[in-house]
Each structure stands twice: as C-alpha cells, then as structure tokens.
Scaffold this motif. Structure first.
Motif, PDB file in Angstrom:
ATOM      1  N   ALA A 116       0.870  -1.179   0.000  1.00 31.43           N
ATOM      2  CA  ALA A 116       0.000   0.000   0.000  1.00 31.43           C
ATOM      3  C   ALA A 116       0.908   1.230   0.000  1.00 31.43           C
ATOM      4  O   ALA A 116       1.901   1.273   0.740  1.00 31.43           O
ATOM      5  CB  ALA A 116      -0.895   0.002   1.220  1.00 31.43           C
ATOM      6  N   HIS A 118       1.078   5.756  -0.398  1.00 25.76           N
ATOM      7  CA  HIS A 118       0.342   6.995  -0.195  1.00 25.76           C
ATOM      8  C   HIS A 118       0.886   8.077  -1.117  1.00 25.76           C
ATOM      9  O   HIS A 118       2.058   8.043  -1.512  1.00 25.76           O
ATOM     10  CB  HIS A 118       0.436   7.431   1.271  1.00 25.76           C
ATOM     11  CG  HIS A 118      -0.074   6.387   2.209  1.00 25.76           C
ATOM     12  ND1 HIS A 118      -1.418   6.119   2.366  1.00 25.76           N
ATOM     13  CD2 HIS A 118       0.566   5.497   3.002  1.00 25.76           C
ATOM     14  CE1 HIS A 118      -1.569   5.140   3.222  1.00 25.76           C
ATOM     15  NE2 HIS A 118      -0.379   4.742   3.627  1.00 25.76           N
ATOM     16  N   ASP A 140      -3.040   7.667  -3.430  1.00 23.37           N
ATOM     17  CA  ASP A 140      -3.071   6.507  -2.553  1.00 23.37           C
ATOM     18  C   ASP A 140      -3.485   5.301  -3.394  1.00 23.37           C
ATOM     19  O   ASP A 140      -4.446   5.373  -4.171  1.00 23.37           O
ATOM     20  CB  ASP A 140      -4.083   6.698  -1.423  1.00 23.37           C
ATOM     21  CG  ASP A 140      -3.646   7.745  -0.414  1.00 23.37           C
ATOM     22  OD1 ASP A 140      -2.489   8.202  -0.486  1.00 23.37           O
ATOM     23  OD2 ASP A 140      -4.471   8.111   0.440  1.00 23.37           O
ATOM     24  N   ARG A 142      -2.346   0.734  -4.286  1.00 20.24           N
ATOM     25  CA  ARG A 142      -1.603  -0.478  -3.985  1.00 20.24           C
ATOM     26  C   ARG A 142      -0.730  -0.758  -5.198  1.00 20.24           C
ATOM     27  O   ARG A 142      -1.149  -0.564  -6.328  1.00 20.24           O
ATOM     28  CB  ARG A 142      -2.556  -1.636  -3.725  1.00 20.24           C
ATOM     29  CG  ARG A 142      -1.853  -2.908  -3.295  1.00 20.24           C
ATOM     30  CD  ARG A 142      -2.801  -3.929  -2.685  1.00 20.24           C
ATOM     31  NE  ARG A 142      -3.547  -3.451  -1.525  1.00 20.24           N
ATOM     32  CZ  ARG A 142      -3.058  -3.362  -0.289  1.00 20.24           C
ATOM     33  NH1 ARG A 142      -1.822  -3.719  -0.029  1.00 20.24           N
ATOM     34  NH2 ARG A 142      -3.800  -2.920   0.701  1.00 20.24           N
ATOM     35  N   ASP A 165      -6.202   0.246  -7.412  1.00 18.51           N
ATOM     36  CA  ASP A 165      -6.952   0.758  -6.281  1.00 18.51           C
ATOM     37  C   ASP A 165      -6.593  -0.010  -5.013  1.00 18.51           C
ATOM     38  O   ASP A 165      -6.312  -1.217  -5.073  1.00 18.51           O
ATOM     39  CB  ASP A 165      -8.451   0.656  -6.535  1.00 18.51           C
ATOM     40  CG  ASP A 165      -8.907   1.655  -7.582  1.00 18.51           C
ATOM     41  OD1 ASP A 165      -8.250   2.697  -7.751  1.00 18.51           O
ATOM     42  OD2 ASP A 165      -9.945   1.396  -8.235  1.00 18.51           O
ATOM     43  N   PRO A 166      -6.581   0.694  -3.870  1.00 15.56           N
ATOM     44  CA  PRO A 166      -6.223   0.035  -2.611  1.00 15.56           C
ATOM     45  C   PRO A 166      -7.229  -0.977  -2.237  1.00 15.56           C
ATOM     46  O   PRO A 166      -7.320  -1.979  -1.980  1.00 15.56           O
ATOM     47  CB  PRO A 166      -6.225   1.146  -1.577  1.00 15.56           C
ATOM     48  CG  PRO A 166      -6.537   2.406  -2.254  1.00 15.56           C
ATOM     49  CD  PRO A 166      -6.853   2.096  -3.672  1.00 15.56           C
TER      50      PRO A 166
END
Length: 166
Positions: A116, A118, A140, A142, A165-166
């Motif tokens: 992950a 940021h 933010d 992944r 996308d996280p």
C-alpha cells in the motif's frame, strides 16, 4: 484558452493567454503567473516563470514534453485535448502507470507488488543523463507490479511501476 496538462501523472487545469513579447499569462486556480521561453545557442531553453529564469532541456514525443533541469530533475508534461471524449479517461489511467520520463537505469526500488502506498511516497529512483530522479506515488494506491529491478535499464516511456486501487 483553457488547457489540461498531466505533469508526472497529476492533472492540472490551466488558463493560458498570450501577452506581448512572447509572454504567456497563466492562471491555475487562484494562482496567476507569467511564463516565457527562449532557445539558447546550445539547444537548451531559458524558461522564465515569474521573472525567475531557469535553463532546461526539452524533448518531445507525441503529446508529451519531457523537461529536464538541474533544479527540478525530469518532468513529463502531457497536453490533454479537452475536446476529445476520452480526455478524462486518459488522465485517470495515467495515474496508475509510472512511466519513465527519459531512458535510464533503476538505482533503487522502495516498494514491492502488494504494498500500500500513499500520495508522494517514493516508489523508485532512476538515473537518466547522470541525474537521479525519484518517482513518487501520484495517489493513494496499492502496487500492482514493479516492472524493473535495480540495475535494469529502460527506454523512454517504459512503465516502471503499475498501481491499482487500494
């Protein structure tokens, strides 16, 4: 004229008007500034922003301009055609792919697939034209894939890291 630029994966909407003597007036939200460019005898450009000059090298490929200076390192500036229906889609997709602003070598990798990340977090460090550039997360997300390892060389516009996308 309203213009959209993607600068190192981040979208910027600007209003640009041409003034006298090659000066451009630029508005970015509430911020307003003047820009001017002039070619130098050695092939570089002298770009002046708000009366602060800086010598840069500029290379072009398609809709992208690659601007390199000692002060800021390498930047990719892509012009988005606001009249094209896919303009917004292209800008979103750009934030998932960290592409090489110029050919070079990977000198450090700070993330792995599945991590992950940021906004602003360093992901990979590259060396191009004897200068180090740290590519950071534009949002933010992944890490989906790290495409190159330390010591690998890559071409212009090679995808170095893919995000999801996280």
């Amino acid at each position: 004229m309203r213009r959209r630029y993607v600068i190192n994966g981040k979208v910027h909407d600007l209003v640009v008007t041409r003034g006298a003597n090659g000066v451009f007036h630029v508005s970015h939200g509430e911020r307003k500034f003047e820009m001017q460019g002039k070619t130098l005898p050695d092939g570089r450009w002298r770009v002046t922003v708000d009366q602060r000059p800086q010598a840069v090298r500029i290379a072009a490929q398609g809709d992208s301009r690659f601007v390199h200076s000692a002060a800021t390192g390498a930047l990719e500036v892509e012009v988005i055609d606001l009249s094209a229906a896919s303009g917004g889609d292209r800008a979103g997709a750009a934030s998932d792919l960290l592409q090489a602003p110029m050919p070079g070598t990977v000198i450090a990798v700070h993330v792995a697939a599945g991590d992950a990340v940021h906004t602003g977090q360093p992901l990979i460090v590259i060396e191009s034209m004897k200068l180090e550039t740290t590519l950071t997360a534009p949002r933010d997300a992944r890490v989906k894939t790290v495409h190159f390892a330390v010591g690998n060389t890559f071409a212009l516009k090679s995808t170095l890291v893919t995000l999801q996308d996280p």
